[in-house]
Design an enzyme around this catalytic site. Structure first.
Site, PDB file in Angstrom:
ATOM      1  N   LYS A  78       8.008 -56.415   9.517  1.00  0.00           N
ATOM      2  CA  LYS A  78       7.628 -56.384  10.930  1.00  0.00           C
ATOM      3  C   LYS A  78       6.396 -57.230  11.239  1.00  0.00           C
ATOM      4  CE  LYS A  78       9.650 -51.925  12.218  1.00  0.00           C
ATOM      5  NZ  LYS A  78       9.411 -50.628  12.888  1.00  0.00           N
ATOM      6  N   GLY A 138      -1.262 -39.685  11.306  1.00  0.00           N
ATOM      7  CA  GLY A 138      -0.917 -40.924  10.622  1.00  0.00           C
ATOM      8  C   GLY A 138      -1.568 -42.132  11.252  1.00  0.00           C
ATOM      9  N   TYR A 230      13.847 -38.123  11.283  1.00  0.00           N
ATOM     10  CA  TYR A 230      15.088 -37.498  11.782  1.00  0.00           C
ATOM     11  C   TYR A 230      15.971 -36.980  10.655  1.00  0.00           C
ATOM     12  CZ  TYR A 230      16.675 -42.321  10.932  1.00  0.00           C
ATOM     13  OH  TYR A 230      16.918 -43.554  10.369  1.00  0.00           O
TER      14      TYR A 230
END
Length: 459
Positions: A78, A138, A230
């Protein structure tokens, strides 16, 4: 579909093609997700993942320019992809993170749709953050995205974690982009009671280490818990929340960031109904995967009192999972060629239970099924053992008033003659503890969609 770099070099597109670059990438759900989005918008496109080692990103980007209409990027690309782009959207530049690339007019343009996935999740859940205290656990890439949005939307953001030096570095970086923002750091043991929103941006609690958690407890004022994880669908952080507090895992964020990527590529706009359908299907995919990986099972078996909705919920679950649906009452009647009421009349309850047990032995060997049991099927331990061989046994703990409503016009139940409500209450009280004791999971709800979500979260 996941390709190696060598396979990507050889690939020749036959239709508009899009890809995900990452390393490692074996567990990605992006190909299935984008296929569902393409189907929803009736686009005939190819999407696959490519395992791209960091040292081969430059070559992969050159190949993609000639073969792909766009890309998604995940760890570790990224930031590194900035070196291979012609332009970058301002938000992506501020975040230092690109997860979507559009090849347009010979240029590679970078965007960040992770932030749209998070902001869209809050909007979907009707959560307002302005003026509220939001705690973010975080300080990695996803936490940066979340803090940026929360601060930009007017929340007072507190960053916490085990390494406050890293939290401080993120705070200082964000203040450079958003000088008016209210951002600070805070030890997790000192979070203010007035905290309204808690977000987990760490991997703590992710499968297979599902018991790990970034917090010991939630602040007293918490109104909403969001976890970027998830898998599992109900994370350790979400489990800290009482039942009256809204929670959300990261699956909707995943769906939304992918949908926004397709908006960039095509201009496609997805309605909420479409996104909800896709979210439900993706939840089904995750449930199937967890059934096998976590429990070693291949069936979902529903138990519960008569009128609890096992058939209705079972049919919808089977459709979402693309499983076979078996209603054991229907199966038994077809097998015997008689109605259950007639069987009771001829051979009594004991004889009926013998037939029910024989059916359990037959059906329990099947795989890839959602099985709805008769109300009394779990009264025999032998039946429970059979169904649990291949199935996760889930109890539908439907409120009694709802059961009464469902049974109000039913005259076919052989055990409910005479004063129906009194008989129902007596039988319900006798059996409820049996259901709770034998089931692997128990879920409750009053709306079908609510119960469906509860089942998926229970797996």
């Amino acid at each position: 579909m996941i390709l190696t770099m060598e396979e990507f070099r050889r690939f020749q597109p036959e239709k508009p093609t899009f890809a995900l670059f990452g390393h490692p990438i074996a567990h990605t759900m992006s190909p299935e997700l984008h296929a569902k989005l393409f189907a929803e918008s009736r686009k005939d496109c190819t999407y696959f993942a490519v395992d791209v080692p960091p040292e081969e990103l430059g070559e992969a980007m050159e190949i993609a320019r000639s073969k792909c209409g766009g890309l998604n990027l995940t760890i570790p690309h990224k930031k590194a992809v900035f070196d291979y782009l012609d332009a970058v959207d301002e938000t992506a530049r501020n975040l230092g993170s690109v997860n979507t690339v559009h090849f347009h007019d010979g240029k590679a343009i970078g965007y960040n749709t992770d932030i749209l996935g998070f902001s869209g999740s809050l909007e979907y859940d009707r959560i307002s953050v302005s003026g509220k205290i939001a705690v973010v656990c975080g300080y990695g890439g996803v936490s940066r995205v979340i803090c940026y949005h929360l601060a930009n939307a007017g929340a007072k953001v507190l960053i916490t974690g085990r390494n406050l030096a890293k939290a401080k570095a993120l705070r200082n970086e964000l203040r450079g982009y958003l000088p008016q923002a209210d951002i600070d750091i805070m030890p997790s043991s000192q979070l203010p009671r007035a905290t309204a929103i808690v977000v987990n941006g760490t991997p703590l609690g992710m499968y297979p280490h599902e018991e790990a958690c970034p917090l010991e407890k939630l602040p007293a004022g918490t109104e909403y818990v969001f976890d970027t994880i998830y898998n599992p669908p109900k994370t350790s952080t979400m489990k800290l929340a009482p039942h009256n507090i809204k929670t959300r895992n990261g699956l909707l964020m995943l769906v939304l960031q992918a949908a926004y990527a397709q908006t960039i590529w095509f201009g496609t706009q997805f309605e909420n109904d479409s996104l909800t359908r896709i979210l439900r299907r993706l939840s089904g995919d995750m449930a199937k995967k967890r059934l096998q990986d976590v429990y070693g099972k291949s069936n979902i078996v529903l138990c519960g009192f008569m009128g609890s909705g096992k058939t209705t919920i079972g049919r919808k679950l089977a459709r979402a999972l693309q499983y076979e649906f078996i209603d054991m009452d229907d199966y038994l009647e077809a097998r015997e060629g008689k109605k259950i009421s007639d069987i009771f009349a001829e051979i009594g309850e004991s004889g009926f239970r013998d037939i029910e047990t024989a059916c359990a032995h037959e059906v329990a060997e099947k795989t890839g099924c959602v099985i709805a049991l008769g109300g009394g099927a779990v009264l025999r331990e032998e039946n429970v053992e059979q169904y649990k061989k291949n199935g996760l046994l889930i109890h539908l703990n439907t409120p009694f008033y709802r059961i009464v409503q469902n049974l109000s016009r039913d005259t076919s139940r052989p055990l409910l003659q005479g004063d129906k409500e009194k008989q129902t209450r007596l039988l319900y009280n006798q059996r409820k503890r049996i259901y709770l004791n034998c089931a692997d999971r128990s879920v409750s709800g009053t709306r079908i969609s609510e119960i469906m979500d509860a089942v998926f979260c229970a797996i």
